[in-house]
Design an enzyme around this catalytic site. Structure first.
Site, PDB file in Angstrom:
ATOM      1  N   PHE A 371     -45.232 -97.065 -20.039  1.00 20.50           N
ATOM      2  CA  PHE A 371     -45.033 -95.840 -20.600  1.00 20.50           C
ATOM      3  C   PHE A 371     -43.671 -95.881 -21.413  1.00 20.50           C
ATOM      4  O   PHE A 371     -43.645 -95.913 -22.418  1.00 20.50           O
ATOM      5  CB  PHE A 371     -45.257 -94.626 -19.970  1.00 20.50           C
ATOM      6  N   GLU A 372     -42.561 -95.746 -20.364  1.00 16.78           N
ATOM      7  CA  GLU A 372     -41.217 -95.398 -21.156  1.00 16.78           C
ATOM      8  C   GLU A 372     -40.233 -96.130 -20.092  1.00 16.78           C
ATOM      9  O   GLU A 372     -39.836 -95.407 -18.989  1.00 16.78           O
ATOM     10  CB  GLU A 372     -40.920 -94.077 -21.408  1.00 16.78           C
TER      11      GLU A 372
END
Length: 535
Positions: A371-372
Site C-alpha cells: 500500500f504505502e
C-alpha cells in the site's frame, strides 16, 4: 560498437516490449508491474542506442496500484501511432495467483510521446496482454487473450485470442467478440499483435509461458477473423531447446519496419547468472533482424530460431553505457532512473524540497507493504555493480529503520538499515528475507555491534558480483568496512522463489525508510551513486 547492435538493447527489468516507429523515431514501451509511474517508454533513432523519455501513467486517474500484489500492476503495454497521435493500451492486474485473474484493460492517448496523456478509457477485463490493431481501412481492433479460470485436464487457462472492434467516436468496444486463435500445442498463448502485409493478416503471439519454455509463434489468415494457419516452421523464435544460449526465455515479441523496409523483431529475454537459472536483472529487451521470405512468412535473418547477442547493422555505432552515475538531489524532481512502489501520491513518501540537496523519505509501512512504502530505487542492470548513499537519520526505537536496500519484492530483499538497538544505541542492522513463501522468514545478521555516532552521517554501500552481495559502511568521512555476511544475490531474481511459479520483475537498488510505529519519521539521503563494471 560499430556496425553491430549488442543485446540486450534495454538491459535490466524491461520486459514485454511493444515497438512503434514515427518517421525516423522509434519507441519501445515495456511493463513496469507494481513500480510507479507506469510504463517505461524508450526512444531511439537507430535501434541501437536507447534513452528513457517518459513514464506516461503518472496520476491516480490513470493508475492506482495500492493493494496490488507483487508482480501485478502494469502488464504488457501496447504502444502504437495512428491518426496523428500515440495510442497506449495497458493492463492493471489486480490479482493473478490462483484460478482467477482480475486485470482491467485501458486506453490512453497523447499528441506527442511526452504527452499530455489523456485520462483512460476502460476497455474490458476478459484477459491480459491487450493490443490495438489499426487496419488499413481506418477501423481499430482490440486483441487480448481470454482467461479461462477452469483447470481442464491436458489444457491450460489461456483460452485463446479474442478480437473486438474499438469505436473511436463512442470510445468503447463494440460489436461481437470473436475468438480468432486457440494457440498451438505449446499452449499458454498470450501477447498478441496483429499486422497486415501483402493481403494477409499476420498474428504474432507468445507461447510456452514466460520462463525457459517461452517462444514466439506466428499465424496468418486472409481474413481478420480467421481461420489462422500456423507458421510452417513454428516457433519463429525460442531458446527452449538451446540451454547454452546467453539470451534465455526468448519470447513476447513485436515487429517494426524501418524507413528502408527492413524488419526487426524486439523480444523479451533473460540472462541467467552463469551456471544457474537465476536472473536478478529480470526480463530484458533484445532485438533481432528478420526477413519476409518468398513464401510470405517471417523468419530470423540469420536463419534458425534462436536469438543472438550481436545483430549486424551497418552504419550503427552503439555506445557503451556510462560506468557511473551520481545523483546529488539538487532538483525538485526525482532523477529519471528512479521509481517507487504502487501509489499515485508520492508526496506522502518523499520530498526533494523539504530539505534542498537531500531526498527526504518519510517512514511509512513495513518492507514489502502493498500500500504505502517509502522506497525509491533504480534497476540493477549489470551483474557487476555497486551502489552508495549517505544517510542522516535519528531513529527513536527499533520500529524505525532506514537505509540502503536491494529489493525484488516483499519476500525477497537484502537491507542495510540504521535503527535503534535494545540498549538504545543507534546501530546498523542487516536484514534479509529469503522468500520462504508464504511465511517470508526474516533473518537479522550478526553485525557485531556496529554502533553509530548520534548526529553523524553514515555512508552505506553495496557491491554485487554475480551471485555475491556484500554490504559496507563508513561513519562520517571514515574508511569503508564490510558489514554482515556475503549474501545471495541470486535470491533477488524471478526464479529465486519458494513458490510453485516465479515472479516477473527484477532487482532494484535504492533508498528506503520504514516507520511501523506510524509516526512517519523522516530520513535524509544526501546522494546516490550507482556504478556498473563493464565486462
Amino acid at each position: 560498437m560499430k556496425d553491430v547492435i549488442r543485446n540486450p538493447i534495454l538491459p535490466g527489468f524491461n520486459p514485454d516490449p511493444s515497438i512503434c516507429r514515427v518517421d525516423e523515431d522509434y519507441y519501445i514501451a515495456t511493463s513496469t508491474f507494481e513500480w510507479y509511474p507506469g510504463v517505461q517508454i524508450h526512444h531511439s533513432r537507430d535501434l541501437a542506442n536507447w534513452r528513457l523519455v517518459t513514464r506516461p501513467l503518472t496520476r491516480a486517474a490513470q493508475l492506482d496500484m495500492r493493494g496490488n500484489p507483487d508482480s501485478c500492476g502494469i502488464w504488457a503495454p501496447c504502444l502504437s501511432y495512428a491518426d496523428g497521435q500515440f495510442w497506449l493500451i495497458y493492463t492493471d492486474m489486480k490479482r493473478y495467483e490462483g484460478n482467477f485473474k482480475d486485470g482491467h484493460n485501458y486506453l490512453v492517448t497523447a499528441p506527442t510521446i511526452e504527452g499530455p496523456w489523456s485520462d483512460p478509457v476502460y476497455l474490458n477485463s476478459s484477459g491480459f496482454d491487450p493490443s490495438l490493431f489499426h487496419d488499413d481501412d481506418g477501423r481499430k481492433w482490440l486483441v487480448n487473450l481470454q482467461w479461462d479460470y477452469r483447470q481442464r485436464e491436458g489444457g491450460d487457462r489461456f483460452g485463446g485470442i479474442l478480437l473486438q472492434e474499438y469505436d473511436t467516436e463512442r470510445r468503447r468496444l463494440v460489436g461481437p467478440i470473436q475468438n480468432i486463435f486457440a494457440g498451438t500445442e505449446m499452449k499458454l498463448t498470450e501477447g498478441p499483435h496483429l499486422y497486415r502485409r501483402d493481403g494477409w493478416y499476420h498474428l504474432l503471439v507468445a507461447e510456452g509461458g514466460t520462463g525457459y519454455g517461452h517462444a514466439v509463434t506466428m499465424a496468418r489468415s486472409r481474413h481478420l477473423t480467421g481461420p489462422y494457419a500456423v507458421h510452417p516452421d513454428n516457433p519463429v523464435l525460442t531458446t527452449r531447446q538451446d540451454p547454452d544460449n546467453p539470451l534465455q526465455r526468448a519470447g513476447h515479441a513485436d515487429l517494426v519496419e524501418t524507413p528502408e523496409g527492413e524488419t526487426y523483431l524486439v523480444h523479451l529475454c533473460g540472462r541467467p547468472l552463469p551456471g544457474t537459472r537465476l536472473s536478478p536483472l529480470g526480463r530484458e529487451t533484445a532485438i533481432q533482424r528478420a526477413v519476409w521470405d518468398n513464401d510470405g512468412w517471417l523468419r530470423l535473418a540469420d536463419g534458425g530460431k534462436t536469438p543472438t547477442l550481436e545483430v549486424s547493422m551497418p552504419g550503427t555505432d552503439q555506445r557503451a553505457p556510462d560506468t557511473e552515475e551520481t545523483h546529488e538531489f539538487a532538483s525538485e524532481t526525482l532523477p529519471a532512473n528512479f521509481q517507487w512502489l504502487r501509489t499515485p501520491e508520492p508526496e506522502r513518501l518523499f520530498s526533494l524540497s523539504e530539505r534542498p540537496g537531500f531526498l527526504r523519505l518519510y517512514g511509512r509501512e513495513s518492507v514489502g507493504s502493498w500500500f504505502e512504502q517509502a522506497l525509491v530505487a533504480r534497476r540493477q542492470d549489470n551483474w557487476y555493480c555497486s551502489a552508495e548513499t549517505v544517510l542522516e537519520f535519528e531513529p527513536d526505537d527499533l520500529q524505525q529503520f532506514a537505509g540502503l536496500i536491494a529489493y525484488y519484492n516483499r519476500f525477497k530483499f537484502h537491507y542495510l538499515a540504521v535503527t535503534r538497538g535494545d540498549g538504545g544505541d543507534k546501530v546498523l542492522s542487516v536484514m534479509s528475507c529469503h522468500d520462504e513463501w508464504p511465511s517470508g522468514r526474516l533473518d537479522i545478521a550478526d553485525t557485531q555491534g556496529a554502533v553509530l555516532e548520534p548526529g553523524t552521517p553514515v555512508q552505506l554501500g553495496v557491491d554485487i558480483r554475480e551471485r555475491e552481495l556484500q554490504f559496507r559502511y563508513a561513519q562520517g568521512d571514515g574508511e569503508w568496512q564490510p558489514i554482515g555476511p556475503v549474501l545471495d544475490a541470486g535470491l533477488l531474481s524471478d526464479e529465486g522463489s519458494g513458490r510453485a511459479h516465479g515472479y516477473f520483475t527484477g532487482n532494484f537498488l535504492g533508498m528506503a525508510a520504514h516507520d511501523i510505529s506510524g509516526r512517519g519519521t523522516p530520513a535524509d539521503f544526501a546522494r546516490f551513486r550507482y556504478r556498473r563494471e563493464l565486462r
